[in-house]
Design a protein around this motif. Structure first.
Motif, PDB file in Angstrom:
ATOM      1  N   ILE A  47       0.838  -1.203   0.000  1.00 32.00           N
ATOM      2  CA  ILE A  47       0.000   0.000   0.000  1.00 32.00           C
ATOM      3  C   ILE A  47       0.873   1.254   0.000  1.00 32.00           C
ATOM      4  O   ILE A  47       0.616   2.220  -0.724  1.00 32.00           O
ATOM      5  CB  ILE A  47      -0.936  -0.009   1.223  1.00 32.00           C
ATOM      6  N   ALA A  48       1.933   1.245   0.826  1.00 31.70           N
ATOM      7  CA  ALA A  48       2.795   2.423   0.941  1.00 31.70           C
ATOM      8  C   ALA A  48       3.511   2.726  -0.367  1.00 31.70           C
ATOM      9  O   ALA A  48       3.651   3.893  -0.753  1.00 31.70           O
ATOM     10  CB  ALA A  48       3.811   2.217   2.063  1.00 31.70           C
ATOM     11  N   TYR A  49       3.974   1.689  -1.060  1.00 29.49           N
ATOM     12  CA  TYR A  49       4.658   1.919  -2.341  1.00 29.49           C
ATOM     13  C   TYR A  49       3.688   2.395  -3.425  1.00 29.49           C
ATOM     14  O   TYR A  49       4.102   3.018  -4.405  1.00 29.49           O
ATOM     15  CB  TYR A  49       5.364   0.645  -2.804  1.00 29.49           C
ATOM     16  N   GLY A  50       2.409   2.110  -3.243  1.00 32.63           N
ATOM     17  CA  GLY A  50       1.431   2.541  -4.235  1.00 32.63           C
ATOM     18  C   GLY A  50       0.808   3.894  -3.937  1.00 32.63           C
ATOM     19  O   GLY A  50      -0.009   4.386  -4.714  1.00 32.63           O
ATOM     20  N   ASP A  51       1.176   4.495  -2.827  1.00 35.30           N
ATOM     21  CA  ASP A  51       0.581   5.777  -2.414  1.00 35.30           C
ATOM     22  C   ASP A  51       1.427   6.934  -2.953  1.00 35.30           C
ATOM     23  O   ASP A  51       2.530   7.197  -2.467  1.00 35.30           O
ATOM     24  CB  ASP A  51       0.497   5.847  -0.890  1.00 35.30           C
ATOM     25  N   LEU A  52       0.902   7.642  -3.940  1.00 34.45           N
ATOM     26  CA  LEU A  52       1.654   8.728  -4.563  1.00 34.45           C
ATOM     27  C   LEU A  52       1.883   9.886  -3.605  1.00 34.45           C
ATOM     28  O   LEU A  52       2.808  10.685  -3.797  1.00 34.45           O
ATOM     29  CB  LEU A  52       0.918   9.225  -5.810  1.00 34.45           C
ATOM     30  N   ARG A  53       1.047  10.007  -2.561  1.00 33.04           N
ATOM     31  CA  ARG A  53       1.259  11.076  -1.590  1.00 33.04           C
ATOM     32  C   ARG A  53       2.609  10.924  -0.895  1.00 33.04           C
ATOM     33  O   ARG A  53       3.307  11.914  -0.639  1.00 33.04           O
ATOM     34  CB  ARG A  53       0.130  11.067  -0.554  1.00 33.04           C
ATOM     35  N   ILE A  54       2.988   9.685  -0.609  1.00 29.03           N
ATOM     36  CA  ILE A  54       4.281   9.443   0.029  1.00 29.03           C
ATOM     37  C   ILE A  54       5.411   9.780  -0.919  1.00 29.03           C
ATOM     38  O   ILE A  54       6.403  10.419  -0.544  1.00 29.03           O
ATOM     39  CB  ILE A  54       4.378   7.980   0.508  1.00 29.03           C
ATOM     40  N   ASP A  55       5.278   9.367  -2.175  1.00 29.53           N
ATOM     41  CA  ASP A  55       6.326   9.658  -3.157  1.00 29.53           C
ATOM     42  C   ASP A  55       6.507  11.158  -3.346  1.00 29.53           C
ATOM     43  O   ASP A  55       7.635  11.660  -3.446  1.00 29.53           O
ATOM     44  CB  ASP A  55       5.988   9.004  -4.503  1.00 29.53           C
ATOM     45  N   ARG A  56       5.391  11.901  -3.405  1.00 26.18           N
ATOM     46  CA  ARG A  56       5.496  13.352  -3.578  1.00 26.18           C
ATOM     47  C   ARG A  56       6.138  14.001  -2.352  1.00 26.18           C
ATOM     48  O   ARG A  56       6.961  14.912  -2.480  1.00 26.18           O
ATOM     49  CB  ARG A  56       4.111  13.947  -3.848  1.00 26.18           C
ATOM     50  N   ALA A  57       5.749  13.540  -1.160  1.00 30.53           N
ATOM     51  CA  ALA A  57       6.332  14.095   0.066  1.00 30.53           C
ATOM     52  C   ALA A  57       7.823  13.793   0.135  1.00 30.53           C
ATOM     53  O   ALA A  57       8.634  14.654   0.495  1.00 30.53           O
ATOM     54  CB  ALA A  57       5.608  13.523   1.285  1.00 30.53           C
ATOM     55  N   ASN A  58       8.189  12.574  -0.206  1.00 28.97           N
ATOM     56  CA  ASN A  58       9.606  12.207  -0.184  1.00 28.97           C
ATOM     57  C   ASN A  58      10.415  13.009  -1.190  1.00 28.97           C
ATOM     58  O   ASN A  58      11.573  13.374  -0.934  1.00 28.97           O
ATOM     59  CB  ASN A  58       9.768  10.710  -0.466  1.00 28.97           C
ATOM     60  N   ALA A  59       9.822  13.277  -2.340  1.00 30.49           N
ATOM     61  CA  ALA A  59      10.523  14.080  -3.353  1.00 30.49           C
ATOM     62  C   ALA A  59      10.793  15.492  -2.835  1.00 30.49           C
ATOM     63  O   ALA A  59      11.851  16.068  -3.093  1.00 30.49           O
ATOM     64  CB  ALA A  59       9.702  14.125  -4.639  1.00 30.49           C
ATOM     65  N   ARG A  60       9.833  16.045  -2.076  1.00 32.34           N
ATOM     66  CA  ARG A  60      10.031  17.382  -1.512  1.00 32.34           C
ATOM     67  C   ARG A  60      11.156  17.377  -0.480  1.00 32.34           C
ATOM     68  O   ARG A  60      11.992  18.290  -0.444  1.00 32.34           O
ATOM     69  CB  ARG A  60       8.736  17.887  -0.878  1.00 32.34           C
TER      70      ARG A  60
END
Length: 460
Positions: A47-60
């Motif tokens: 679920i975590a790898y599929g959550d784009l919110r986490i990816d966007r936050a990590n990119a920031r």
């Protein structure tokens, strides 16, 4: 043509080196990486790898780590920079715990700080006043600070003041010295107390005068020069301290010549002077991204002596801890991580930048060349990027690994720290060594808390 096989060796560094000497490709693997994720954790990972919110936050967060510019602007007593709603207070490294749960070196240091501040006559008096709530205890991370090892911070403790030019935010760490008699090593002897007074009354004011004349120093640039000069952690910390003194020497001679001798005595030895600068750089770098909603990147690493603790950029107000087995050093003494020293790993100042063959194992013996390379690869496995500014001159000049992702740690079964600093609890003076620290339970709890928070919020 004879083709020799690749041999996998578990923990036997002596056997691996013997095979390497015979031309065999011996690859060493550690049995200290912890258990594989459970089915429940694997489900959360999907679920975590599929959550784009986490990816966007990590990119920031990663972009901040790439573009922040920690500048050393001054030294100052901690009381001038820490906003604490208490008249008498002491800060310590690691997660918040009760006084009796702190490691013995930390308790000695805290009591000594109370004596130096004039609030207590001895350790028993200090403990009694803390229990009676006359002296407030808090963790340094709650105040944009970091305390390495057994270091404790009182209002008059001299600190490095670091400002991130990208955000305008500041961080601070105690200014350490390199003598073996030091509070940050858990030594509360009369000599350690004397050195702390010299530290506050001569060393820090002299450095402040020199920095005022010189102007702010770019710590990232200074740290890169130290990485270029050192093959292992001790060499790099010594190099960083020497580089700073060299940069400021003419200004010290002009503005504060009496501070030159104390400054010279502070450099070298156990490397504390340079270590506190590395930690100040890391503190200044992470401060601007603390509280980025949804980020699964690690912003804090620490230990209490029996537990290892981790916190995330996305939920920085919570530490997640897990007990660890305590290994022995070469002399048979128990080792235990304490304080915020592992924070330096987050922006690539740990053993991931070391030259192959320079890493120190839990038994205090040099690891094989192949094992050192394995740990460097592991740093990349659990991180989401490579630094655009800090490179490892010993590893093909590639950027050091930055942005440790708790998801990747659990997925790969690797701890976020490749190696961390440890203190010998059985030794009253606390010798430092490197030790591997698996943290699967703490990482699992951190990911679970992050996913729970995301379920309760609107899209980020």
């Amino acid at each position: 043509m004879t083709i020799l096989p690749t041999v996998a060796v578990i923990d036997r560094l002596d056997l691996a080196d013997a095979l390497l000497d015979q031309g065999v490709d011996a690859r060493v693997f550690s049995s200290h990486t912890g258990p594989l994720p459970t089915a429940e954790t694997l489900g959360e990972l999907v679920i975590a790898y599929g959550d784009l919110r986490i990816d966007r936050a990590n990119a920031r967060v990663l972009e901040h780590l790439q573009t922040c510019r920690p500048m050393l602007v001054s030294t100052a007593p901690a009381g001038l920079v820490a906003e604490i709603d208490a008249a008498r207070w002491v800060l310590y490294g690691g997660p918040p715990v009760a006084l009796d749960a702190l490691s013995e070196p930390q308790r000695r240091s805290i009591a000594a700080t109370c004596v130096l501040e004039g609030w207590a006559t001895d350790r028993a008096d200090a403990d009694a006043r803390i229990v009676a709530d006359e002296i407030h205890l808090s963790t340094a991370s709650d105040h944009a600070m970091a305390a390495p090892g057994a270091a404790s911070i009182g209002p008059s403790t001299p600190c490095w003041i670091v400002r991130d030019d990208a955000t305008g935010l500041t961080g601070a760490t105690p200014l350490l010295h390199g003598a073996d008699a030091a509070l940050w090593l858990g030594d509360d002897s009369p000599e350690a107390m004397r050195r702390e007074r010299v530290h506050s009354e001569a060393l820090a004011p002299g450095l402040t005068a020199a920095l005022r004349a010189h102007g702010p120093l770019d710590l990232m640039a200074l740290c890169q020069r130290a990485l270029d000069m050192g093959d292992d952690g001790h060499t790099r910390t010594d190099a960083l301290g020497t580089l700073l003194v060299t940069e400021l020497l003419s200004y010290l001679d002009e503005r504060a010549p009496r501070a030159i001798t104390p400054v010279a005595h502070a450099v070298g030895g156990n490397g504390g002077f340079g270590l506190s600068l590395f930690l100040a750089t890391a503190t200044g770098a992470v401060t601007g991204a603390i509280g980025t909603p949804g980020s699964s990147l690690v912003c804090g690493l620490a230990g209490t002596g029996t537990d290892v603790a981790v916190r995330l950029f996305g939920i920085p107000d919570r530490w997640f801890t897990a007990p660890v087995s305590v290994p022995l050093d070469a002399a048979g003494r128990t080792l235990a991580i304490i304080g915020d020293t592992p924070l330096v790993e987050i922006i690539g100042f740990g053993t991931a930048t070391a030259a192959p063959g320079s890493v120190i194992s839990p038994g205090n013996q040099p690891e094989s060349r192949t094992d050192a390379n394995t740990r460097v690869r592991e740093a990349g496995v659990v991180s989401i990027g490579r630094s655009r500014r800090l490179r490892s001159p010993h590893l093909d000049d590639s950027g050091v690994a930055v942005g440790i992702d708790v998801r990747a740690c659990l997925d790969a079964g690797r701890p976020p720290t490749i190696a961390t600093v440890a203190v010998g609890r059985a030794d009253a003076r606390g010798l430092f060594h490197a030790a591997l620290r698996p943290q699967p339970a703490a990482l699992t709890d951190a990911l679970g808390a992050l996913m729970y928070d995301l379920e309760r919020t609107r899209p980020i």
